[in-house]
Write a protein that holds these residues in place. Sequence first.
Motif, mmCIF file in Angstrom:
data_model
loop_
_atom_site.group_PDB
_atom_site.id
_atom_site.type_symbol
_atom_site.label_atom_id
_atom_site.label_comp_id
_atom_site.label_asym_id
_atom_site.label_seq_id
_atom_site.Cartn_x
_atom_site.Cartn_y
_atom_site.Cartn_z
ATOM 1 N N ASP A 126 59.116 3.961 48.138
ATOM 2 C CA ASP A 126 59.614 5.323 48.026
ATOM 3 C C ASP A 126 58.555 6.271 48.586
ATOM 4 O O ASP A 126 57.375 6.166 48.234
ATOM 5 C CB ASP A 126 59.893 5.633 46.551
ATOM 6 N N TYR A 127 58.992 7.197 49.433
ATOM 7 C CA TYR A 127 58.030 8.125 50.047
ATOM 8 C C TYR A 127 57.357 9.026 49.021
ATOM 9 O O TYR A 127 56.336 9.657 49.318
ATOM 10 C CB TYR A 127 58.725 8.973 51.123
ATOM 11 N N ARG A 128 57.899 9.068 47.796
ATOM 12 C CA ARG A 128 57.293 9.908 46.756
ATOM 13 C C ARG A 128 56.195 9.177 45.995
ATOM 14 O O ARG A 128 55.530 9.761 45.147
ATOM 15 C CB ARG A 128 58.383 10.372 45.777
ATOM 16 N N ALA A 134 56.036 9.468 54.303
ATOM 17 C CA ALA A 134 57.437 9.338 54.716
ATOM 18 C C ALA A 134 57.566 9.176 56.230
ATOM 19 O O ALA A 134 56.741 9.696 56.994
ATOM 20 C CB ALA A 134 58.212 10.565 54.269
ATOM 21 N N PRO A 135 58.601 8.476 56.682
ATOM 22 C CA PRO A 135 58.894 8.433 58.117
ATOM 23 C C PRO A 135 59.165 9.846 58.649
ATOM 24 O O PRO A 135 59.609 10.721 57.904
ATOM 25 C CB PRO A 135 60.161 7.561 58.198
ATOM 26 N N LYS A 136 58.899 10.032 59.937
ATOM 27 C CA LYS A 136 59.124 11.329 60.569
ATOM 28 C C LYS A 136 60.225 11.186 61.605
ATOM 29 O O LYS A 136 60.187 10.305 62.460
ATOM 30 C CB LYS A 136 57.836 11.820 61.227
ATOM 31 N N PRO A 198 57.727 5.389 62.044
ATOM 32 C CA PRO A 198 57.714 4.680 60.768
ATOM 33 C C PRO A 198 56.774 5.316 59.745
ATOM 34 O O PRO A 198 55.740 5.909 60.097
ATOM 35 C CB PRO A 198 57.225 3.262 61.145
ATOM 36 N N GLY A 199 57.120 5.177 58.485
ATOM 37 C CA GLY A 199 56.252 5.625 57.418
ATOM 38 C C GLY A 199 55.065 4.683 57.275
ATOM 39 O O GLY A 199 55.016 3.608 57.878
ATOM 40 N N THR A 200 54.101 5.082 56.481
ATOM 41 C CA THR A 200 52.914 4.249 56.256
ATOM 42 C C THR A 200 52.625 4.171 54.758
ATOM 43 O O THR A 200 53.078 5.013 53.984
ATOM 44 C CB THR A 200 51.686 4.821 56.972
ATOM 45 N N ARG A 201 51.849 3.155 54.374
ATOM 46 C CA ARG A 201 51.446 2.988 52.975
ATOM 47 C C ARG A 201 49.970 2.654 52.927
ATOM 48 O O ARG A 201 49.508 1.710 53.576
ATOM 49 C CB ARG A 201 52.263 1.887 52.310
ATOM 50 N N ASN A 202 49.229 3.449 52.174
ATOM 51 C CA ASN A 202 47.785 3.259 52.027
ATOM 52 C C ASN A 202 47.075 3.155 53.370
ATOM 53 O O ASN A 202 46.185 2.332 53.559
ATOM 54 C CB ASN A 202 47.495 1.998 51.193
ATOM 55 N N ALA A 203 47.520 4.010 54.313
ATOM 56 C CA ALA A 203 46.893 3.991 55.651
ATOM 57 C C ALA A 203 45.543 4.679 55.594
ATOM 58 O O ALA A 203 45.376 5.727 54.964
ATOM 59 C CB ALA A 203 47.803 4.703 56.655
ATOM 60 N N SER A 204 44.570 4.107 56.264
ATOM 61 C CA SER A 204 43.241 4.691 56.314
ATOM 62 C C SER A 204 43.194 5.809 57.334
ATOM 63 O O SER A 204 43.927 5.808 58.324
ATOM 64 C CB SER A 204 42.200 3.631 56.663
#
Length: 205
Positions: A126-128, A134-136, A198-204
């Motif tokens: 979930d983007y929240r 969130a994806p753009k 694409p969205g990202t998760r825990n991106a540095s």
Amino acid sequence: MRSVSPFTATDQKFDSAGHSLNAPPNSAWLLYGGIYVDKLNLSSETLRVEGPRAAFADQKIDGKPVLVRFSKSQRIEIHLDQPFKSFEGAQAVLGRVFFLGTDAAEHDKPELRRADDNIPDDQIYDYRQDGVKAPKGLSTPPPDFSEEARGAKFQGEVTLSLVVDKAGNVARIRLDKVLGHGLDEQSMQAIKAWQFVPGTRNASL
């Protein structure tokens, strides 16, 4: 009732074990959701139900939720190994084809899934959530009005949930807030072609 298997463009047939007797859908997308049963026919060999796809809207009339019926009617046949001998036996067979439990309402929302979608549910974020970006949108053209809505001079907001894959393509579309007048179907069809970064998760950084 919502079918366990995706809806197809033709009549669907199952055996008593709930296995599909139809060829796999020849489509890039699979459609899940509820069906409003307005015809039922039972013989010693076949149970047939027929009706349009349907979902409940948020609004209520006289305290009861409004059921929105979609345009296309479906016919689903269950071929029986033997005639039903009890209500429990009939319920057991139906439960192999449709969601009938206390959580059945959780499965009635119309949902499109790309046929090649193999994203595990535990890898959908979930983007929240913390650490999730969130994806753009790259290409998100709005859907056209349906002829029914245009004729009725009707407009409103359709609310949907999307799953975007790692390539930025839409993999799943679930209708969360039903509007009616064909606008829900128009929206879902248009969104299939949307493109995202694409969205990202825990991106540095």
